[in-house]
Every structure is written in structure tokens, then in C-alpha cells.
Write a protein that holds these residues in place. Structure first.
Motif: not given
Length: 399
Positions: A158-160, A171-178, A258-261, A267-270
Motif C-alpha cells: 500500500q505504501c508503494l 527493482a526498488l531503486p526504480q521506484l525511488g525506494v531506499s 513502512m517504506v523509506e524513499y 510512508l507507513a500504513q496504520l
């Protein structure tokens, strides 16, 4: 009208799925329900939801169910055995499959659903742990839509970005995800002195502070192997390396992950700890469905704590991390050894803190290979179970 097969309908995920489906009878029809041996519960579900098929793994339980449904003048057709599970998972009339059979037993029917190109709601983490490469490759080939149901992986999804389709190799870097950050409650023994873990009983281990789950998953949560399996699963689902995934303790279980960019955003889902939230999300996607879950009260849940994971306290997590990095059939060996060790603990044949020891000893002597097909995975599973039983007999004799 979407037709849904629920693999493992009598477990907690299956029951929650039926609860969500019942709120949207105008959109969903139950096509098949399956269970291992709890025929009375499956009978009640059949009478309430009227599926076309009911499948039991145990032939004797299937016969009891067949008789009970006949007595109730039900038209539900009762089947039994592994082939029947695959049949209702892959049937052309089925649109969506909830894969909620716990453990290695869910491998073949879930794989059949993916091979048939279904929308697969994946609640069985062991499928990806055992055969992640084969599973995701098959999803890409067949066009199956794989949607995660574990609250943590569903939160990450949901955070992607909304355009992400799992299994397509992005790949995660393509999405800006670190970084991907998996949260863990820490289970019932987060603060128990390590020296006392050897005295833990099955009843204590199954008493999770936040979630209502079956005994096997509850024990996995207490040892943190559940998080270890989720760690491996996250690597496959999100095309991530082991170094891309971090685990933190979050006792309240309000932030599910969570997903860190790369820009510093996290971004976190609660939500309240209720599996109907991820189930409703996956069933309705891209729409949002009413799930029946109580709304999150931010004021009442104002405190959100985080702690670093102590791998000395939770050695199963460390083992899972090592296995994720090793790859091959090592994850299948880890899963098999864990299932055998947990079963022995629940049967009072093994101490709680010996679960990790069994797994470690199985992995020490395991020859990993790159799985070319499911037969290789199943062979690794069987070999590891035999070795685990030998270790359990040795450790159990020392109690």
C-alpha cells in the motif's frame, strides 16, 4: 460477480475472509472452501455460504462432511485429497484464490492457482520461502496477480506507487525506494529474561498480545521466526535484497510496516491489528471495501514505540536473515526444520528455546542447490524434516 476459492477456510484468515465476503454478497460468490480435518466447522461454513465444492485433506473427515451435508440436504459437492485442492484453486470458473493453508501443505495448491493466472491473495508465506524464485517466475509467465495478505507485506504494498504490479521484476531503486521496514510486535516474550525462555509453555507461547492466530503461527511469532519468514517473503515479493529490508520492534502493532524513499520520506500504513483490513484491500483492489474493522483511534493510540531487534534473544530471525542471503534451497530447509520443531514444542517434546537449535543444526549439514522445479524443493523439504526429527529426538531426550 467474482468467484472465490478459500484454501484453509476454517483457520483465522479463512474465517476473516468469509466475514469480509459476507459484507459484499452482491460482488462475491464463494466457489470452494477447504480444510484439513475440521469437518464440523467446514459443514457450518458450507451451510451458510453454499459453495459449489468443499475439499478436505483428510479422506475420513471428507466422508463425515459428506454425510453431514447430505443429512442437511445440501448440494455442496465434497472432494478430498491434494489433487482436489489444486482443482478448486485452478478451476477456470474461479477468479480469486485466498491461499491461507498454513505451512508447506499450501505449496502445491497455491502454485496451481498462480499457474492458472488467478488473482492470488497470498496469506501462506511458506510458499515464497520455499519456492520464491519459481513462484514469482510463474506469476510473471501466467499473468497471475499476486497480492500479499500478511499485514506487513500488505502495508508495504500500500505504501508503494499505485502502478506497481508484484512479480514483474521492478527493482526498488526504480521506484525511488531506499529501504523496506518490517515492523514486529516482539511477541509475548519481548521482555522476558532470556534465561527463562527454556521454561516457556505452549499455552504461554500461543498467547499473543495483539493478534488472534493459530498455534503454529503464534509460536512462530513468539520465536520471531514468523518475522524471519516474512523477511524472506519480502525479498521475493518486492524484488529486494536482504540488505534492503530492516526489521524493527513496534509493540503496539499499529504501524504495520513502512517504506523509506530516497528523498527522506517514510510512508507507513496504520490500522488496528485486524486481518480483515488487508483481506478487504486485496479483494477490492483498486477499490476500497468496507471490512468491518473498528476505526483506529489516534488519540487512544497516541504512543507508538520502536526498538531495535535483539537477535540474541531472537536467534530465529538471525537464521532467517542468513538463509535469505544464501538462497537456493536453504529457505526450504529452514521452513521444514521450523515446522517440525514447532510441532514438537506444541506436543511438549521440545523446549521453547530449542526450536532455534533444531533449525541451526539442520542448516549446518544441509547441502543447498538452486531449485530447478518444485520436485527439488519438495526433496529439500523432506530431507530437512528427517534431519530435524533426529535432532529433536536428541534434544528432547535431554529435557
Amino acid at each position: 460477480m467474482q468467484r472465490v476459492s478459500i484454501l484453509g477456510s476454517t483457520g483465522s484468515i479463512g474465517v476473516s475472509t468469509l466475514d469480509v465476503l459476507a459484507r459484499h454478497r452482491d460482488r462475491f460468490e464463494v466457489f470452494a472452501l477447504t480444510a484439513a480435518s475440521r469437518w464440523q466447522t467446514l459443514r457450518d461454513q458450507c451451510l451458510e455460504y453454499g459453495p459449489r465444492y468443499a475439499v478436505m485433506s483428510d479422506p475420513r473427515a471428507a466422508e463425515q462432511l459428506r454425510h453431514a451435508l447430505h443429512e442437511a440436504h445440501s448440494a455442496v459437492e465434497v472432494l478430498s485429497g491434494p489433487a482436489a485442492l489444486e482443482q478448486v484453486a485452478a478451476c477456470a470458473e474461479v477468479d480469486c484464490v485466498m491461499a491461507a493453508i498454513v505451512g508447506a501443505a499450501g505449496l502445491l495448491p497455491t502454485f496451481a492457482a498462480v499457474k492458472a493466472g488467478k488473482r492470488v491473495l497470498l496469506a501462506n508465506k511458506e510458499v515464497l520461502v520455499m519456492a520464491g524464485n519459481l513462484f514469482m517466475a510463474e506469476a510473471k509467465r501466467s499473468g497471475a496477480q499476486v497480492l500479499p495478505i500478511d499485514s506487513e507485506h500488505n502495508a508495504i504494498f500500500q505504501c508503494l506507487p499505485l502502478t506497481v504490479s508484484l512479480g514483474q521484476g521492478i527493482a526498488l531503486p526504480q521506484l525511488g525506494v531506499s529501504k523496506i521496514i518490517l515492523t514486529a510486535s516482539g511477541g509475548p516474550f519481548r521482555d522476558l529474561p532470556v534465561a527463562q525462555l527454556g521454561q516457556v509453555t505452549p499455552e504461554q507461547a500461543c498467547n499473543h498480545p495483539n493478534w488472534d492466530m493459530g498455534p503454529k503461527i503464534s509460536v512462530d511469532s513468539a520465536t520471531m521466526m514468523n518475522k524471519g519468514l516474512e523477511f524472506i517473503e519480502a525479498c521475493w515479493l518486492f524484488n529486494a535484497s536482504a540488505s534492503d529490508v530492516e526489521v524493527v520492534i513496534h509493540p503496539q502493532s499499529v504501524i504495520h510496516s513502512m517504506v523509506e524513499y530516497v528523498d527522506g520520506s517514510v510512508l507507513a500504513q496504520l490500522g488496528n491489528p485486524d486481518m480483515r483490513t488487508p483481506i478487504a484491500h486485496a479483494l477490492g483492489m483498486p477499490e476500497r471495501l468496507v471490512s468491518g474493522v473498528e476505526r483506529l483511534n489516534l488519540v487512544a493510540n497516541a504512543r507508538l514505540d520502536f526498538e531495535a531487534l535483539d537477535e540474541e534473544r531472537f536467534p530465529c530471525m538471525a537464521l532467517a536473515r542468513q538463509v535469505a542471503q544464501a538462497g537456493g534451497t536453504m529457505p526450504a530447509a529452514l521452513n521444514a526444520a521450523n515446522e517440525e520443531a514447532v510441532a514438537a514444542f506444541l506436543a511438549n517434546r521440545l523446549r521453547f528455546n530449542d526450536i532455534a537449535r533444531v533449525i541451526a543444526r539442520v542448516l549446518e549439514k544441509f547441502d543447498s542447490t538452486e531449485p530447478a522445479d518444485l520436485a527439488v524443493v519438495q526433496s529439500a523439504d523432506a530431507c530437512s524434516r528427517r534431519r530435524a526429527q533426529e535432532v529433536i529426538e536428541h534434544l528432547g531426550g535431554k529435557q
